[in-house]
Design a protein around this motif. Structure first.
Motif, PDB file in Angstrom:
ATOM      1  N   ASP A  35       6.734  64.286  14.351  1.00  0.00           N
ATOM      2  CA  ASP A  35       7.166  64.922  15.596  1.00  0.00           C
ATOM      3  C   ASP A  35       6.481  66.265  15.844  1.00  0.00           C
ATOM      4  O   ASP A  35       6.569  66.824  16.928  1.00  0.00           O
ATOM      5  N   HIS A  36       5.844  66.774  14.795  1.00  0.00           N
ATOM      6  CA  HIS A  36       5.157  68.067  14.932  1.00  0.00           C
ATOM      7  C   HIS A  36       3.649  67.795  14.916  1.00  0.00           C
ATOM      8  O   HIS A  36       2.976  67.907  13.892  1.00  0.00           O
ATOM      9  N   VAL A  37       3.148  67.424  16.061  1.00  0.00           N
ATOM     10  CA  VAL A  37       1.749  67.000  16.170  1.00  0.00           C
ATOM     11  C   VAL A  37       0.869  68.193  16.533  1.00  0.00           C
ATOM     12  O   VAL A  37       1.215  68.987  17.406  1.00  0.00           O
ATOM     13  N   PHE A  38      -0.273  68.309  15.864  1.00  0.00           N
ATOM     14  CA  PHE A  38      -1.241  69.352  16.181  1.00  0.00           C
ATOM     15  C   PHE A  38      -2.462  68.721  16.839  1.00  0.00           C
ATOM     16  O   PHE A  38      -2.860  67.608  16.486  1.00  0.00           O
ATOM     17  N   LYS A  39      -3.034  69.446  17.752  1.00  0.00           N
ATOM     18  CA  LYS A  39      -4.201  68.927  18.454  1.00  0.00           C
ATOM     19  C   LYS A  39      -5.409  68.892  17.526  1.00  0.00           C
ATOM     20  O   LYS A  39      -5.579  69.769  16.674  1.00  0.00           O
ATOM     21  N   LYS A  40      -6.221  67.914  17.737  1.00  0.00           N
ATOM     22  CA  LYS A  40      -7.450  67.790  16.948  1.00  0.00           C
ATOM     23  C   LYS A  40      -8.348  69.013  17.156  1.00  0.00           C
ATOM     24  O   LYS A  40      -8.979  69.503  16.218  1.00  0.00           O
ATOM     25  N   SER A  41      -8.370  69.516  18.385  1.00  0.00           N
ATOM     26  CA  SER A  41      -9.212  70.676  18.688  1.00  0.00           C
ATOM     27  C   SER A  41      -8.777  71.907  17.890  1.00  0.00           C
ATOM     28  O   SER A  41      -9.599  72.724  17.479  1.00  0.00           O
TER      29      SER A  41
END
Length: 743
Positions: free
Chosen positions: A727-733
């Motif tokens: 649920d705690h997703v970080f952007k690839k960028s």
């Protein structure tokens, strides 16, 4: 035969007093008989009832004796006697002033000499400390040389053991000497702070006893108007540049001659940190009693966040905008700056006054600007006939201003006293701007919250660590850091500012203060910690409890400001969030949670649990002393990586044990190193093991902390979250940017 009697000094003094009173009474009777105008008794130049001894100590004759003598000459008991008594007292005070002033200055000079002597002692002790550290370093180098020779078998073991024991003993003695000198410096620094505080109190007492000199206030106000209306000079400085002090001093001197403000932008690693506005004299608000003892009163600091400009422009817009109709009257609108104490709210009001005076009588700007502080009202007003700006000063308390009929039709800036009871809108159409702390300001400003000019509050929050360090840098190179407890060299100052920031948060009054005042603050915090978030406490944006203010404060929410078009930090739930003043304060709260589980609910209500997690993680990584057993890493739940997109499940839980902990968490003798900005910008090969890299503030994108293991060729980023990984997703960028900054 007559009786002989030895006359004592007391007898002579009593005789002199009686003669003096007798003489004074006869003069009064003569003046009364002569029919002085007004019927009151007046005193001649010599008509006083005071004897000054050789030590300049006033010895006053009792009022009863004066009354007795006067009654004998004036048996009617008329008002003349009362008038005489008042006049006599005034004359006595007037004649005693020179001697009292002489005693006061003598005492003040003695205190200043003692401070100078102590400062010289401290300087000598610091030089001794530097020598001792140099000698210790030589001994350590010598020991290293002998160890190398022993390892290379160029020295037998017995000789090496003897030399090592001898050198270690010498090193230990040097360490003891260093500790002793450091303790001496600390004690003398505290004594200096106490003496300087005493000098300030003496000056304050003397200033309070003197009547207001409105002419001096007026001359100062004219000077302020002149340099505020002149265009400021611009200068850019990079922290770490050795030429900064010389460039700054030259620019400052030139601006002082030209009667201009010098606006300095301070950068660190090319990133703008702070702006410092250096005036030719003290800024208006810094002349107040509330600002006594603060450092660098000629320097006004400005943060470079969008919220700062948004607050300023919103305040000016409300003071400039006229609302209402011709029938019911035209009015400008009111604005209040709200925040916890000691964060520089009053300093920010200087900028509002600066902008108003800079543009006074221009199109769309007020033609009248008033400023009230410490029982003095200063009014700058455009004189249409003379086509010039006139300046007037009035002796008037805030309570009297509230009730007076004085007409103010422009903008009114108020710097209220600490014990302010109420702020009213004065007569006229003026809009009012002021600052108040979170101690029930909504009750103080009830009358301002009504009608078309209803009061709007904007939020001021504590300073960021980066801004505090940039501020210390500016004050240091300006030579304005008179406070010895922050150190002499920039390295010492930076280290101590870090230390204080962690202890008290971004509260400028306690970061840039004397050691004794700072120590008292720590004692207050320690006492408050025992009663943090008690059941009787009221904590909201308008009422921050006396104990809670040592831990938390309302902060401007950066994401909300990014979405807001006007960048105005209004006092609304959407624009603010609660935070701990520093990680150290969060850590103290975490320890309290172990002792008082009942405050868990309060912590969650304020959204502070994530900061508690971060503090526990940091202290566990640093092996902080006093880590409660319940918070030790061996009691944490460790999970193996379930794979991308999969949830953590019980089957992924690992057995507890050190061998399962990541290599980066097992550090020996760890220390912490701070970095500025949202990313750790450092070559990965330059990162050191056993070091916890952490940001100065709370503003990192991903990874509050970083460690490195060169053996595993890995950099570990630690992220606290109240959500599970899925649920705690970080952007690839974001991940790519973090990696790029480490190359």
């Amino acid at each position: 035969m007559g009786l002989k009697r030895n006359l004592t000094c007391t007898d002579l003094e009593e005789f002199a007093d009686k003669q003096k009173i007798k003489k004074a009474s006869s003069k009064r009777v003569k003046k009364t008989d002569a029919g002085e105008e007004g019927g009151g008794l007046k005193m001649s130049e010599n008509d006083n009832a005071m004897v000054i001894n050789d030590e300049d100590t006033p010895i006053a004759v009792s009022e009863e004796k004066q009354a007795e003598q006067t009654d004998s000459k004036n048996p009617t008991g008329s008002d003349n006697r009362i008038g005489s008594k008042n006049t006599d007292t005034a004359a006595m005070n007037q004649e005693s002033l020179p001697s009292l002033r002489k005693t006061y200055f003598r005492s003040l000079e003695s205190l200043r000499k003692k401070v100078t002597s102590l400062k010289a002692d401290v300087k000598e002790s610091k030089e001794e400390l530097t020598e001792l550290k140099g000698e210790r370093k030589k001994l350590e180098d010598e020991l290293f040389l002998y160890r190398s020779q022993a390892a290379a078998q160029k020295m037998d073991r017995d000789t090496f053991a003897y030399l090592r024991a001898d050198i270690k003993e010498s090193i230990q003695r040097k360490k003891e000497d260093i500790i002793s000198v450091q303790e001496t410096i600390r004690e003398k620094s505290i004594e200096i702070d106490q003496l300087e505080q005493k000098i300030e109190e003496e000056n304050k007492r003397a200033s309070e006893s003197r009547p207001l000199d409105l002419e001096k206030h007026k001359e100062y106000a004219k000077g302020v108007l002149k340099w505020m209306r002149n265009a400021p000079e611009e200068l850019e400085l990079e922290m770490g540049d050795g030429k900064c002090p010389e460039r700054l001093q030259n620019a400052k001197n030139k601006c002082k001659q030209d009667d201009k403000v010098l606006s300095v932008t301070i950068f660190k690693d090319g990133i703008e940190q702070l702006r410092a506005h250096i005036a030719p004299c003290i800024w208006p608000v810094f002349r107040g009693k509330k600002q006594e003892g603060c450092e660098g009163k000629e320097v006004l600091f400005q943060r470079t966040r969008p919220a700062e400009e948004g607050r300023l422009h919103f305040t000016l817009e409300r003071l400039r905008t006229i609302t209402g109709t011709k029938e019911y009257g035209f009015n400008r609108r009111n604005v209040g700056w709200l925040g916890v104490p000691a964060i520089g709210k009053s300093a920010g009001i200087n900028r509002v006054l600066w902008e108003l005076l800079k543009h006074i009588h221009e199109d769309g700007w007020p033609s009248e600007v008033a400023f009230h502080m410490d029982s003095v009202l200063t009014v700058w007003k455009h004189d249409t006939a003379a086509e010039d700006i006139s300046v007037e000063c009035f002796s008037m308390t805030l309570e009297r201003l509230n009730k007076s009929s004085l007409q103010i039709d422009g903008a009114l800036i108020i710097e209220p006293p600490e014990d302010v009871k109420e702020i009213w809108r004065p007569c006229g159409s003026a809009g009012v701007a002021f600052t108040l702390s979170n101690r029930g300001p909504d009750q103080i400003t009830k009358s301002l919250s009504k009608g078309s000019q209803a009061l709007v509050w904007v939020l001021c929050d504590p300073w960021e660590a980066e801004a505090c360090i940039a501020m210390a840098f500016a004050l240091h190179i300006l030579g304005q850091l008179k406070n010895l407890s922050l150190g002499q060299t920039w390295d010492e100052v930076e280290k101590n500012v870090h230390r204080r920031y962690e202890s008290v948060g971004g509260k400028l009054r306690f970061i840039f203060c004397g050691e004794s005042f700072y120590g008292q603050r720590l004692e207050n915090q320690k006492a408050a910690g025992k009663d943090f978030f008690g059941p009787k406490h009221q904590v909201d944006v308008f009422h921050v409890d006396a104990s809670a203010k040592h831990f938390i404060a309302p902060y401007i929410k950066p994401k909300a400001m990014a979405k807001a078009e006007d960048n105005v930090p209004r006092v609304k739930q959407d624009y603010m969030e609660w935070k701990f003043l520093s990680r150290q304060r969060a850590w103290e709260a975490a320890k309290l949670l172990v002792e008082k589980p009942e405050i868990v609910k309060a912590i969650k209500n304020f959204g502070l649990e994530i900061q508690i997690h971060e503090a526990v993680l940091m202290c566990a990584l640093l092996r902080v002393d006093g880590l409660p057993e319940k918070l030790h890493p061996r009691h944490w739940e460790w999970y193996s990586d379930p794979g991308c997109g999969n949830k953590l499940r019980p089957k992924n839980i690992c057995n507890l044990g050190r061998n399962l902990m990541p290599a980066g968490i097992e550090m020996k003798n760890p220390c912490k190193v701070f970095f500025a900005g949202r990313y750790l910008r450092k070559d990965v090969t330059e990162l050191k093991e056993n070091v916890l890299y952490l940001s100065l503030g709370w503003q990192t994108v991903l990874g509050e902390f970083f460690t490195v293991s060169h053996a595993d060729k890995k950099v570990f980023a630690y992220q606290s979250s109240t959500k599970l990984p899925k649920d705690h997703v970080f952007k690839k960028s974001q991940l790519e940017t973090i990696r790029a900054c480490l190359n």
